[in-house]
Design a protein around this motif. Structure first.
Motif, PDB file in Angstrom:
ATOM      1  N   ARG A 145       0.842  -1.214   0.000  1.00  0.00           N
ATOM      2  CA  ARG A 145       0.000   0.000   0.000  1.00  0.00           C
ATOM      3  C   ARG A 145       0.869   1.253   0.000  1.00  0.00           C
ATOM      4  N   ASP A 149       1.049   4.388  -2.749  1.00  0.00           N
ATOM      5  CA  ASP A 149       0.988   5.813  -2.407  1.00  0.00           C
ATOM      6  C   ASP A 149       2.210   6.553  -2.951  1.00  0.00           C
ATOM      7  N   GLU A 157      -0.556  11.433  -9.371  1.00  0.00           N
ATOM      8  CA  GLU A 157      -1.842  10.756  -9.202  1.00  0.00           C
ATOM      9  C   GLU A 157      -2.597  10.484 -10.497  1.00  0.00           C
ATOM     10  N   GLU A 182      -4.598  -2.953  -3.744  1.00  0.00           N
ATOM     11  CA  GLU A 182      -5.516  -2.270  -2.832  1.00  0.00           C
ATOM     12  C   GLU A 182      -5.226  -0.762  -2.813  1.00  0.00           C
ATOM     13  N   GLY A 183      -3.947  -0.447  -2.693  1.00  0.00           N
ATOM     14  CA  GLY A 183      -3.559   0.958  -2.568  1.00  0.00           C
ATOM     15  C   GLY A 183      -3.811   1.741  -3.844  1.00  0.00           C
ATOM     16  N   ALA A 185      -5.896   1.201  -6.167  1.00  0.00           N
ATOM     17  CA  ALA A 185      -7.314   1.301  -6.510  1.00  0.00           C
ATOM     18  C   ALA A 185      -7.915   2.610  -5.981  1.00  0.00           C
ATOM     19  N   GLU A 186      -7.237   3.208  -5.001  1.00  0.00           N
ATOM     20  CA  GLU A 186      -7.765   4.452  -4.445  1.00  0.00           C
ATOM     21  C   GLU A 186      -7.469   5.670  -5.312  1.00  0.00           C
ATOM     22  N   TYR A 187      -6.715   5.459  -6.387  1.00  0.00           N
ATOM     23  CA  TYR A 187      -6.423   6.575  -7.296  1.00  0.00           C
ATOM     24  C   TYR A 187      -7.150   6.331  -8.606  1.00  0.00           C
ATOM     25  N   PRO A 188      -8.304   6.970  -8.800  1.00  0.00           N
ATOM     26  CA  PRO A 188      -9.146   6.657  -9.966  1.00  0.00           C
ATOM     27  C   PRO A 188      -8.473   7.007 -11.305  1.00  0.00           C
TER      28      PRO A 188
END
Lengths: 314, 327
Positions: A145, A149, A157, A182-183, A185-188
């Motif tokens: 993760r 980041d 990003e 997982e990590g 996936a938080e950046y569209p």
């Protein structure tokens, strides 16, 4: 077969001599053990700077604790490791630290140790399906993760990403990959366009990254599940490394840190291999002293980038 | 009736057999062409200038290694140590430069000498010690890999700039391709235009007959293994040049790729048959499969399956040809 008397006598003498020397050996071993405990560190390989550092950390800690540490190298072969552990058990080791070649296969090879009440501590990789005392390892999922980041930050990003995977089936590859997925996936605005294994190997990563870059020329980020592969990818990128394309590795090896200092690598998730080795020996020492220890002992991983790389290279 | 038919039949048959002979002699080349065509249709990224250069660069290490191995296989031997010898030569070379602080040119020469010497030792064991080459080179595989780890202490070592140059560019042409071409020409000249090359075919075709006709079989054997070691060393330097460092685990398993390249290229493991051009094509086939499947984002597990099948088919065709051969 018919023995003559002199021959019989000879055979008897030799057998007796062997028997005596064997007991003498055992007694000698026990006496030595009173002064200092003996332990075995069974490594998956010494063919990799990471495990060399782990060994160095373990040896330093063993010296401090007064443990006589024997290091064996399985050269990435589960069968060899099984043999080495069998030898360790029969040679009267007091405790074993294992870094399994294969987490599943290791269960069978530690079973005889556990039966003989020899404490077993796993380091870096787990042993699946065996009652070992403790696992000392980095949190690879969290590390994955953190890598996501760090890569996202380096890429602003957005953009396309290639993932270079490690040896399939290893928990390190699985956990880092899962954490990264997982990590990221938080950046569209970030898309993973290709995933291929390069088996944690630099030369293979050079070829695979070169090929993948042909098919995906617009990639601006590469995550490699270890520094060796990240360095191969940097080689494949040439001058684009660190300028057009951000590369994030994992492990924090000497060369990985040097690449961050040189600006070709954006970040690496530094495990602390020497710390892993040190903690494993300390845990074993506690066990030998009859203390109880935690089942899992996480050793923190840190994101190293150009800002804090100085703290890791001294 | 027969008067009319008679002249045409042999003509057709001759043409047919000529096509057959071409296909049989250049099966790997035809295979490479078909593979290229399929990938050209499957992905637009395949047939581009940069990708073709990539293929050349990626083939260079295996091809150079396989050139040396061709001598051994033509002489009816096998060399399993080429990958480890390549690693030791690269590591030795880097050690000479980084640890012993000697000049870069000496690192290059030293690296090549280490390879040739390792090969020569295997050769002596085969020629004078009467060890099967499989065993002698298996032992050498272990010894050289061990020495590589001893020298490196398990860590990568920085290599000489002269070696890095081998992995760089010469103007617009990548150096690995230059090395590949030069090594290929040298190997082909040795095999086709020298007495030693003739001897290699003779020894591989029938060792006893060669000995009785006055071929110095032992010298030939030492030479082929020394050459194999030398080419492996060059491949090792090329690999460490590409990586800018000598890696303790470099070239693990490359001997299998090199053997596959030689065999796909039409050489027979029974000896006496084999060409450098075939070996080059064999190496290209392996690299094109890997490159193409990477471009198509096919997992590397399937790549291994495909490469295995290609090897089986190549050797199958070869043994069928041998069975049907007129002489």
């Amino acid at each position: 077969m018919k023995f003559t008397y002199p021959r019989k006598a000879a055979v008897l003498t030799v057998s007796l001599a062997l028997a005596f020397s064997a007991t003498a050996c055992n007694r000698g071993g026990d006496e030595a053990a009173e002064g200092s405990a003996s332990a075995t560190l069974a490594l998956s390989t010494l063919n990799n700077p990471f495990f060399v550092e782990l060994r160095d950390g373990a040896e330093a800690a063993a010296e401090e604790a007064g443990i006589d540490l024997e290091v064996v190298d399985a050269q990435n072969d589960s069968a060899t490791q099984t043999n080495q552990l069998a030898t360790a058990a029969s040679s009267g080791t007091d405790g074993v630290i294992i870094n399994p070649v294969d987490s599943d296969a290791a269960a069978a090879s530690v079973a005889p140790l556990i039966e003989n009440d020899i404490p077993v501590v796993a380091v870096d990789r787990a042993v699946n399906g065996a009652e070992i005392e403790s696992l000392v390892s980095s949190d690879n999922v969290a590390g994955g993760r953190q890598a996501a980041d760090a890569l996202a930050a380096a890429m602003g990003e957005e953009g396309q990403v290639i993932v270079l995977q490690g040896v399939a089936g290893t928990s390190a590859s699985r956990d880092r990959g899962a954490g990264f997925a997982e990590g990221i996936a938080e950046y569209p605005n970030i898309e993973v366009v290709a995933m291929q294994t390069a088996n944690f190997d630099r030369a293979e990563a050079l070829n695979v990254a070169t090929n993948l870059l042909q098919a995906n020329p617009d990639v601006t980020g590469i995550f490699a599940e270890n520094d060796e592969m990240a360095l191969g990818a940097i080689q494949a990128l040439g001058e684009r490394a660190g300028t057009e394309v951000s590369v994030v590795g994992f492990d924090g090896t000497e060369e990985g840190l040097a690449a961050i200092e040189a600006g070709t690598m954006a970040a690496t998730i530094a495990q602390q291999p020497a710390e892993l080795g040190k903690r494993a020996v300390e845990v074993l020492d506690q066990l030998l002293a009859g203390e109880t220890v935690e089942e899992t002992i996480p050793v923190p991983v840190t994101t190293v980038n150009s800002e804090n790389v100085g703290e890791f290279t001294e | 009736m027969s008067k009319v038919a008679a002249p045409t039949a042999p003509k057709n048959a001759a043409r047919g057999s000529r096509v057959k002979k071409f296909l049989a002699d250049n099966g790997a080349l035809v295979g490479l062409f078909v593979l290229g065509l399929a990938l050209f249709i499957a992905t637009p990224d395949f047939l581009t200038g940069p990708n073709l250069l990539n293929i050349g660069i990626q083939a260079s290490v295996i091809a150079v290694m396989a050139f040396g191995l061709t001598f051994v296989i033509v002489a009816a031997g096998i060399d399993l140590s080429v990958g480890s010898v390549a690693a030791l030569s690269a590591m030795g070379s880097a050690w000479i430069f980084s640890q012993a602080d000697l000049p870069g040119w000496l690192a290059v020469v030293g690296g090549l000498l280490i390879g040739a010497l390792s090969g020569a030792v295997s050769g002596f064991a085969v020629a004078y010690g009467r060890l099967p080459s499989f065993i002698a080179t298996l032992a050498m595989l272990s010894v050289t890999r061990g020495l590589t780890l001893v020298l490196s202490e398990g860590r990568p070592i920085a290599t000489a700039p002269e070696v890095s140059f081998l992995g760089g560019d010469l103007g617009v042409i990548p150096m690995p391709i230059v090395v590949l071409v030069v090594a290929g020409i040298v190997a082909a000249v040795i095999l086709n235009f020298t007495v030693m090359g003739r001897y290699m075919y003779a020894v591989g075709g029938n060792t006893e007959a060669a000995r009785l006709s006055g071929v110095p079989v032992r010298k030939v054997l030492v030479t082929v293994f020394a050459l194999s070691g030398l080419f492996a060393a060059l491949a090792g330097l090329l690999l460490s040049g590409r990586l800018d460092s000598a890696q303790p685990q470099a070239a693990v398993g490359y001997e299998l790729d090199a053997i596959a390249a030689v065999v796909i290229g039409g050489a027979s493991l029974a000896g006496g048959v084999g060409r450098i051009s075939g070996t080059l094509v064999g190496a290209l086939v392996l690299v094109v499969i890997r490159n193409g499947l990477n471009l198509l984002n096919v997992s590397s597990f399937w790549q291994q399956v495909v490469i295995g099948m290609v090897i089986a088919v190549a050797v199958g065709i070869d043994s069928l040809r041998r069975k049907n051969a007129p002489h």
